[in-house]
Design an enzyme around this catalytic site. Structure first.
Site, PDB file in Angstrom:
ATOM      1  N   GLU A   1      -5.754  -3.241  -1.497  1.00  0.00           N
ATOM      2  CA  GLU A   1      -6.284  -4.498  -0.956  1.00  0.00           C
ATOM      3  C   GLU A   1      -7.373  -5.090  -1.857  1.00  0.00           C
ATOM      4  OE1 GLU A   1      -5.751  -1.686   0.583  1.00  0.00           O
ATOM      5  OE2 GLU A   1      -4.922  -1.965   2.588  1.00  0.00           O
TER       6      GLU A   1
ATOM      7  N   THR B   1       0.872  -1.186   0.000  1.00  0.00           N
ATOM      8  CA  THR B   1       0.000   0.000   0.000  1.00  0.00           C
ATOM      9  C   THR B   1       0.903   1.229   0.000  1.00  0.00           C
ATOM     10  OG1 THR B   1      -0.071   0.126   2.393  1.00  0.00           O
ATOM     11  CG2 THR B   1      -1.801  -1.162   1.340  1.00  0.00           C
TER      12      THR B   1
ATOM     13  N   TRP C   1     -18.701  16.330  12.606  1.00  0.00           N
ATOM     14  CA  TRP C   1     -17.651  15.786  11.740  1.00  0.00           C
ATOM     15  C   TRP C   1     -17.637  16.571  10.440  1.00  0.00           C
ATOM     16  CZ3 TRP C   1     -14.558  11.724  13.337  1.00  0.00           C
ATOM     17  CH2 TRP C   1     -14.984  11.055  14.494  1.00  0.00           C
TER      18      TRP C   1
HETATM   19  P1  ADP Z   1      -3.065   3.978   0.601  1.00  0.00           P
HETATM   20  O1  ADP Z   1      -4.174   3.387   1.422  1.00  0.00           O
HETATM   21  O2  ADP Z   1      -1.731   3.729   1.169  1.00  0.00           O
HETATM   22  O3  ADP Z   1      -3.295   5.411   0.185  1.00  0.00           O
HETATM   23  P2  ADP Z   1      -4.216   2.973  -1.836  1.00  0.00           P
HETATM   24  O4  ADP Z   1      -3.637   3.455  -3.114  1.00  0.00           O
HETATM   25  O5  ADP Z   1      -4.649   1.584  -1.776  1.00  0.00           O
HETATM   26  O6  ADP Z   1      -3.098   3.188  -0.767  1.00  0.00           O
HETATM   27  O7  ADP Z   1      -5.384   3.956  -1.430  1.00  0.00           O
HETATM   28  C1  ADP Z   1      -6.725   3.597  -1.249  1.00  0.00           C
HETATM   29  C2  ADP Z   1      -7.510   4.755  -0.720  1.00  0.00           C
HETATM   30  O8  ADP Z   1      -7.479   5.859  -1.623  1.00  0.00           O
HETATM   31  C3  ADP Z   1      -8.979   4.486  -0.534  1.00  0.00           C
HETATM   32  O9  ADP Z   1      -9.233   3.822   0.669  1.00  0.00           O
HETATM   33  C4  ADP Z   1      -9.574   5.876  -0.547  1.00  0.00           C
HETATM   34  O10 ADP Z   1      -9.482   6.509   0.719  1.00  0.00           O
HETATM   35  C5  ADP Z   1      -8.682   6.604  -1.510  1.00  0.00           C
HETATM   36  N1  ADP Z   1      -9.339   6.678  -2.822  1.00  0.00           N
HETATM   37  C6  ADP Z   1      -9.123   5.912  -3.901  1.00  0.00           C
HETATM   38  N2  ADP Z   1      -9.913   6.293  -4.920  1.00  0.00           N
HETATM   39  C7  ADP Z   1     -10.652   7.330  -4.482  1.00  0.00           C
HETATM   40  C8  ADP Z   1     -11.666   8.156  -5.061  1.00  0.00           C
HETATM   41  N3  ADP Z   1     -12.078   8.022  -6.318  1.00  0.00           N
HETATM   42  N4  ADP Z   1     -12.212   9.099  -4.277  1.00  0.00           N
HETATM   43  C9  ADP Z   1     -11.825   9.276  -2.999  1.00  0.00           C
HETATM   44  N5  ADP Z   1     -10.878   8.539  -2.408  1.00  0.00           N
HETATM   45  C10 ADP Z   1     -10.296   7.575  -3.131  1.00  0.00           C
END
Ligand code: ADP
Length: 551
Positions: free
Chosen positions: A337, A193, A452
């Site tokens: 994941e 990640t 929030w």
């Molecule tokens: P990390 O968790 O280390 O940032 P990832 O690349 O797996 O690595 O990131 C996943 C996270 O990115 C998601 O859980 C979400 O919070 C955010 N995310 C991904 N796509 C979107 C989107 N289209 N809009 C908002 N948040 C997003």
């Protein structure tokens, strides 16, 4: 869960269907046989290289032979430290197809983080692009695990003693390979990640999950790539397998075009133009820069029809701007994941008669892929109403969703339920049509006086301000309110907005308590290696902002 095939005990009747393994090899062999003349295109320094799928396949076989010559065995981890380029794609296929595991290292990690993941993964061989020699040397110098072999891909102005050369390794090898049968449940690719919210955690994709993810994500109501498309993934191949596009495209027979390090807007526009790109994918920042350049030059990209944007929230203003340039911007959401695609926002027939509503739905992150099961739950674990208002944490499970982290029991225990449900850490709403909207990450919500505040919502509005290029919103401890929102913004060239004017402009769109107390002008906003705002760093940098004021 064991299934008992026994008609005698009243169990299910075995089918008459053959039990083929779902594998990367199955994708590869189909591509070679059914689409041999389709193209793989890659920048390589100043040149553009072109291969047919058939030629690419021969190089994959040569690489597989070279891997065996290097002593790589099934189960071994082989790292890539590379841009999106043809040699990286060769590794994508050759490494898993001999039963080894490709670990796609994020090239933007700090040297100590890169050393950490190389060590955690136990990589035996590291393939790196020549232009990244300095970075990989820095990581190697900190890396306690001696005995790794380094292989350089392409030229470099810097030397790395002891490193082997990719093309020299491939040259003597045969261009055929007797591919072994690899169990579909075995590991194919390892991806960590991006550490937006903590230490990198490893996810090991299987052959089966990779195949299923590619099938499902290519569906017409997901990415909808076809054989006619020419696909340019701007999303890096170290960012969750470039969202599955290297597998989707070869499965479908689409031409696959790789930009190497030219991720700057001029490079992207040039490649879209010269390579007649019809489909692309990447995080919002890249497309903001491309949009700005297209507008400044008063031009468009008539052949580029669709872009999938995800990784962080696409501001609605970006979607509108790209639409005005004739490009359909498709919002998607996912996580490492999840291989990673979870939802894609496409139109549905039920809303054909209501274009306004459909447009608002398009701004959201979309509807679930059929291979993902989901629950949206409140703090007591009860599912919340699908009314577009009630918020809850999103839990997922599925055919291409992890059930644990690689060699990390404590992180696994925190994020996964024993029955496989994964806590995404994202708070969402779902509406009656099944579209989800990411309200915020649990860790990024701003808790102010018992309310929030969604940092994503405030950012989305701020990024629609004509004088601002980028905006990032986060919470800072406050003696009276617990936390208050603060925005850091990057001003668009030629504009000079002041703090009070921005706050007044926001005040028309947000309640007073949601409006950031401070708007701070910065040159750049810190980001992770895959382009997400590093709110952790900003919270640390400004942690005393209100304490000082009130002291
Ligand atoms: P990390 O968790 O280390 O940032 P990832 O690349 O797996 O690595 O990131 C996943 C996270 O990115 C998601 O859980 C979400 O919070 C955010 N995310 C991904 N796509 C979107 C989107 N289209 N809009 C908002 N948040 C997003």
């Amino acid at each position: 869960m064991a299934t008992i095939f026994s008609t005698a005990t009243g169990g299910p009747l075995p089918s008459t269907m053959s039990d083929q393994q779902l594998s990367i090899r199955a994708i590869f062999e189909h591509a070679m046989k059914s689409h041999p003349r389709k193209q793989i295109v890659s920048r390589d320094g100043p040149e553009i290289l072109r291969f047919t799928y058939a030629e690419f396949g021969k190089r994959v076989a040569k690489l597989a032979n070279a891997l065996r010559t290097l002593g790589v065995r099934p189960g071994d981890r082989v790292a890539s430290f590379a841009w999106n380029g043809h040699r990286h794609l060769e590794l994508y296929y050759a490494v898993p197809m001999i039963g080894a595991v490709l670990h796609t290292v994020n090239i933007r990690l700090f040297p100590d983080q890169a050393a950490f993941v190389l060590d955690h993964a136990g990589d035996r061989v590291v393939f790196y692009d020549g232009s990244l020699t300095k970075a990989i040397k820095a990581a190697a110098a900190l890396d306690p695990g001696a005995g790794r072999t380094f292989v350089q891909m392409g030229a470099s102005s810097e030397s790395f003693e002891g490193a082997l050369d990719y093309e020299t390794l491939l040259a003597p090898e045969a261009d055929t390979y007797d591919w072994p049968d690899v169990d579909e449940r075995s590991a194919a690719i390892l991806c960590y990640t991006s550490a937006t919210t903590g230490d990198p955690k490893g996810v090991l994709f299987s052959h089966r999950s990779t195949f299923i993810h590619a099938l499902a994500s290519g569906l017409a109501d997901a990415l909808g790539i076809t054989e006619r498309d020419r696909v340019l993934p701007i999303v890096p191949m170290f960012h969750v397998n470039a969202w599955g596009t290297p597998f989707m495209c070869l499965m479908i027979g689409a031409d696959f075009i790789m930009p190497m390090e030219r991720l700057d807007p001029a490079g992207v526009i040039e490649m879209c133009d010269s390579e007649r790109v019809t489909f692309s994918a990447g995080v919002p920042t890249v497309w903001m820069a491309v949009r700005d350049m297209l507008r400044a030059q008063n031009r468009s990209l008539p052949l580029l029809k669709r872009i999938v944007i995800g990784g962080s929230a696409m501001p609605s203003s970006l979607m509108d701007d790209l639409n005005a340039l004739g490009i359909e911007a498709i919002h998607a959401w996912g996580m490492t994941e999840m291989s990673p695609i979870g939802t894609v926002s496409r139109d549905i027939s039920e809303l054909d008669g209501d274009p306004d509503k459909q447009r608002r739905e398009r701004y959201k992150q979309g509807r679930f892929s059929p291979i993902v099961q989901y629950r949206i739950v409140d703090e007591s674990g009860n599912e919340v109403a699908a009314d577009g208002v009630a918020r809850g944490e999103l839990l997922v499970r599925g055919y291409a969703v992890a059930k644990e982290y690689y060699n990390n029991p404590s992180a696994t225990e925190t994020a996964f339920e024993p029955d496989g449900w994964f806590h995404t850490g994202d708070v969402v709403t779902m509406d009656e049509y099944g579209y989800i909207e990411i309200v915020d990450r649990v860790k990024d919500f701003i808790k102010s006086g018992g309310e929030w505040i969604s940092s994503v919502e405030v950012e989305n509005i701020l990024m629609g301000h004509p004088g601002l290029k980028e905006a990032c919103v986060f919470g800072i401890p406050h003696p009276k309110w617990q936390e208050r929102p603060v925005a850091t913004v990057v001003v668009r060239e030629g504009h000079e907005p002041d703090e009070d004017a921005i706050r007044a402009w926001l005040g028309d769109k947000l309640a007073k308590w949601q409006t950031p107390d401070r708007v701070i002008f910065v040159d750049t906003i810190p980001r992770t290696g895959v382009g997400k705002f590093l709110k952790r760093d900003l919270r640390e940098r400004y942690k005393a902002l209100f304490a000082e004021k009130d002291a």
